[in-house]
Scaffold this active site. Structure first.
Site, PDB file in Angstrom:
ATOM      1  N   ARG A  50      -5.425  -1.997   8.657  1.00 29.38           N
ATOM      2  CA  ARG A  50      -6.678  -2.983   8.457  1.00 29.38           C
ATOM      3  C   ARG A  50      -6.006  -3.884   7.298  1.00 29.38           C
ATOM      4  NH1 ARG A  50      -8.044   2.067   6.640  1.00 29.38           N
ATOM      5  NH2 ARG A  50      -8.021   2.441   4.342  1.00 29.38           N
ATOM      6  N   ARG A  93      -0.802   8.538 -10.426  1.00 30.17           N
ATOM      7  CA  ARG A  93      -0.782   7.463  -9.425  1.00 30.17           C
ATOM      8  C   ARG A  93      -0.261   6.157 -10.181  1.00 30.17           C
ATOM      9  NH1 ARG A  93      -4.119   6.807  -5.154  1.00 30.17           N
ATOM     10  NH2 ARG A  93      -4.531   4.801  -5.528  1.00 30.17           N
ATOM     11  N   LEU A 153      11.572 -20.244  -3.672  1.00 32.78           N
ATOM     12  CA  LEU A 153      10.508 -19.465  -3.079  1.00 32.78           C
ATOM     13  C   LEU A 153       9.178 -19.555  -3.684  1.00 32.78           C
ATOM     14  CD1 LEU A 153       9.548 -16.903  -1.201  1.00 32.78           C
ATOM     15  CD2 LEU A 153      10.336 -15.616  -3.165  1.00 32.78           C
ATOM     16  N   SER A 157      -7.871  -5.074   4.810  1.00 27.59           N
ATOM     17  CA  SER A 157      -8.798  -4.802   3.675  1.00 27.59           C
ATOM     18  C   SER A 157      -8.926  -6.156   2.528  1.00 27.59           C
ATOM     19  CB  SER A 157      -7.696  -3.983   2.710  1.00 27.59           C
ATOM     20  OG  SER A 157      -7.735  -2.651   3.314  1.00 27.59           O
ATOM     21  N   ASP A 176       0.764  -1.114   0.185  1.00 26.56           N
ATOM     22  CA  ASP A 176       0.018   0.139  -0.061  1.00 26.56           C
ATOM     23  C   ASP A 176       0.813   1.217  -0.096  1.00 26.56           C
ATOM     24  OD1 ASP A 176      -2.202   1.529   0.234  1.00 26.56           O
ATOM     25  OD2 ASP A 176      -2.715   1.405   2.192  1.00 26.56           O
ATOM     26  N   GLY A 177       0.358   2.249  -0.559  1.00 28.24           N
ATOM     27  CA  GLY A 177       1.047   3.663  -0.599  1.00 28.24           C
ATOM     28  C   GLY A 177       1.612   4.184  -1.688  1.00 28.24           C
ATOM     29  N   ASN A 178       1.568   3.402  -2.908  1.00 25.65           N
ATOM     30  CA  ASN A 178       1.894   3.541  -4.315  1.00 25.65           C
ATOM     31  C   ASN A 178       1.482   5.030  -4.617  1.00 25.65           C
ATOM     32  OD1 ASN A 178       3.262   1.439  -4.430  1.00 25.65           O
ATOM     33  ND2 ASN A 178       1.743   0.098  -5.586  1.00 25.65           N
ATOM     34  N   GLY A 179      -0.035   5.137  -4.663  1.00 24.71           N
ATOM     35  CA  GLY A 179      -0.797   6.442  -4.994  1.00 24.71           C
ATOM     36  C   GLY A 179      -0.086   7.742  -4.096  1.00 24.71           C
ATOM     37  N   HIS A 222       2.561   3.108  -9.021  1.00 29.09           N
ATOM     38  CA  HIS A 222       2.498   1.710  -9.178  1.00 29.09           C
ATOM     39  C   HIS A 222       3.516   1.186  -9.737  1.00 29.09           C
ATOM     40  CE1 HIS A 222      -1.341   1.775  -7.499  1.00 29.09           C
ATOM     41  NE2 HIS A 222      -2.037   2.467  -8.415  1.00 29.09           N
ATOM     42  N   TRP A 263       2.599   8.154  -2.536  1.00 29.82           N
ATOM     43  CA  TRP A 263       4.192   8.213  -2.902  1.00 29.82           C
ATOM     44  C   TRP A 263       4.315   9.027  -4.191  1.00 29.82           C
ATOM     45  CZ3 TRP A 263       7.238   6.890  -7.106  1.00 29.82           C
ATOM     46  CH2 TRP A 263       8.387   6.849  -6.791  1.00 29.82           C
TER      47      TRP A 263
END
Length: 238
Positions: free
Chosen positions: A192, A35, A133, A194, A22-25, A39, A27
């Protein structure tokens, strides 16, 4: 800083790390950019974190790339996110394969654009036999939706209500054959879930970080793992 600057016990590594990126937009907004610029920067952060998790010997990394609720965003942003998903698989797959990463897609695929479904399927097919992985990319994923799918499967199989137990539901989730998350990280300052892995996160250790996802790097992951190893996980016991 590097791994040597943290007190990390290589014998006590989390098996499964889940991340809400979260937080790309925000940033991007801070930099007065659109935005989608954020991303794209987030995709670069994912590249670093996948390699770090692989180098640490973490078995599973699950990242929340696009939720069932994200369709409510502007058409421009949704289209851009779908394009970024295709670009990620195309640009990263050779290196992921070389590093023995196994790519899996979790979520309801039917609504995804054909180009996304195709590139995702090709990534899965190429890496299906890799033993490193496991990278779960959650696309059009919703935790409630996943549980509903599991319950519908049980009903369709004609299983009697009294025979339904937790294990039966777990085996019908997208993550049926892998351990539940030990760590659940959300960047961007929000606190949260989400609708992310609601069933699987029952006993995960939560870490809510103020760092916006494009700034999340190796040191941020090391710091969280160090903190995780200092927590006392009792799983309901005294």
């Amino acid at each position: 800083m590097g791994l040597q600057d943290y007190r990390i016990d290589q014998n006590n590594m989390p098996k499964h790390v889940a991340i809400i990126m979260d937080g790309n937009g925000r940033w991007a907004k801070q930099r007065k950019r659109p935005r989608l610029f954020g991303h794209n920067a987030g995709m670069k952060a994912l590249h670093k974190v996948v390699h770090t998790a692989s180098d640490l010997g973490i078995e599973v990394l699950t990242v929340y790339a696009f939720s069932t609720e994200n369709w409510k965003r502007s058409q421009e942003e949704v289209d851009g996110l779908m394009k970024i998903a295709v670009e990620y698989f195309m640009k990263e797959i050779a290196e992921l394969h070389a590093n023995r990463v196994q790519v899996r897609i979790i979520g309801e695929r039917s609504r995804l654009p054909e180009a996304v479904r195709k590139s995702a399927a090709e990534a899965e097919d190429l890496t299906k036999d890799n033993d490193g992985l496991i990278l779960n990319v959650a696309l059009n994923y919703g935790g409630r939706d996943e549980i509903v799918h599991a319950v519908k499967s049980i009903v369709a199989e004609g299983i009697a209500p009294e025979d339904v137990d937790e294990e039966m539901i777990s085996k019908r989730l997208y993550t049926a054959d892998i351990p539940d998350p030990d760590i659940m990280i959300r960047t961007g300052g929000e606190k949260r879930l989400s609708n992310f892995m609601l069933w699987q996160n029952a006993y995960a250790e939560f870490f809510f970080d103020d760092i916006w996802w494009p700034d999340f790097d190796e040191d941020a992951l090391y710091r969280i793992i160090e903190a995780y190893q200092n927590r006392d996980r009792r799983f309901g016991a005294v």
